[in-house]
Design a protein around this motif. Structure first.
Motif, PDB file in Angstrom:
ATOM      1  N   GLU A   1      -6.887   0.643   1.855  1.00 27.58           N
ATOM      2  CA  GLU A   1      -6.612  -0.630   1.159  1.00 27.58           C
ATOM      3  C   GLU A   1      -7.882  -1.472   1.079  1.00 27.58           C
TER       4      GLU A   1
ATOM      5  N   HIS B   1      -0.732   2.548  -3.309  1.00 25.21           N
ATOM      6  CA  HIS B   1      -1.715   1.742  -2.571  1.00 25.21           C
ATOM      7  C   HIS B   1      -1.947   0.392  -3.238  1.00 25.21           C
TER       8      HIS B   1
ATOM      9  N   LEU C   1      -1.374  -3.154  -1.367  1.00 23.12           N
ATOM     10  CA  LEU C   1      -2.433  -4.159  -1.352  1.00 23.12           C
ATOM     11  C   LEU C   1      -1.913  -5.487  -1.933  1.00 23.12           C
TER      12      LEU C   1
END
Ligand code: CA
Length: 238
Positions: free
Chosen positions: A168, A206, A210
């Motif tokens: 991240e 991802h 995030l």
């Protein structure tokens, strides 16, 4: 009039500055001068509040008045030095060489003698930041209230530290480095994942993790904007 530190910033901030000063007029004048020059300013009126600020908001430069009501300047400096190596600019009303030498030896990075102009203060701060920056280019990427410290691998949002996984962090750093541009999934795969092929779902997952850590959603984005069918763009909030 809103406090200058709360003014809405549309430009990228230069750096986070903490002003520790007990005189409210001097404090707000300094804050206004620095805010105008795109610094993100926080203030404290006592040494102990200042130390709390240092712990929670990780300023990049600290301006420390020596005449504070709770602690002597030397003691305050010592406590700050015990928790951080952040540059400290000491502001003193007395142009006493012995005292200034003592403070420089005790860990202060520079000093200004009152009264000083906003321009002088800003120039001293900029010099400290240049000295503190590691060699070899920009180590901290800043997009509005978001800052990504590449050397420390630390990301802050509005002064609050984000708990990110390695991937991240890499993803955020890559997007911040290219702020304002649409980055394709293919670029993310090769540059962040270091894979020449793979499925887009991993990337999308991802991005959504995030996004959640940034406290936003795809429907109401602030920094992370999905460009349908193309990729992602990191932009300062509108
Ligand atoms: Ca004072």
């Amino acid at each position: 009039m809103p406090h200058p530190a709360l003014a809405i910033r549309t430009v990228a901030i230069v750096a986070r500055v903490l002003i520790v000063e007990d005189d409210p007029q001097v404090r707000s004048a300094m804050a206004a001068d620095l805010t105008e020059r795109a610094y993100a300013v926080r203030t404290a009126g006592t040494a102990l509040d200042g130390i709390r600020e240092v712990t929670h908001h990780h300023p990049e430069v600290i301006v420390l008045d020596l005449g504070l009501p709770d602690l002597d300047g030397g003691q305050a400096l010592k406590m700050i030095r015990a928790i951080t190596a952040t540059p400290v600019l000491v502001a003193t009303a007395r142009d006493e060489e012995a005292e200034i030498i003592r403070l420089l030896n005790a860990g202060a990075d520079d000093y200004v003698v009152k009264p000083f102009s906003g321009e002088h203060l800003a120039a001293r701060i900029a010099a400290l930041l240049r000295r503190a920056a590691p060699q070899g280019g920009t180590a901290v990427l800043t997009v509005a209230g978001l800052s990504v410290d590449l050397a420390r691998r630390e990301a802050l949002l509005d002064g609050r530290r984000l708990e990110l996984t390695r991937r991240e962090f890499d993803l955020l750093a890559y997007l911040a480095a290219r702020a304002g541009e649409v980055v394709t999934r293919r670029e993310l795969r090769t540059e962040v994942w270091h894979q020449s092929y793979g499925d887009d779902q991993t990337i999308d997952v991802h991005v959504s993790w995030l996004r959640r850590k940034l406290g936003e959603t795809a429907a109401a984005p602030r920094y992370l904007h999905t460009v349908r069918g193309v990729g992602v763009k990191l932009d300062p909030p509108q």
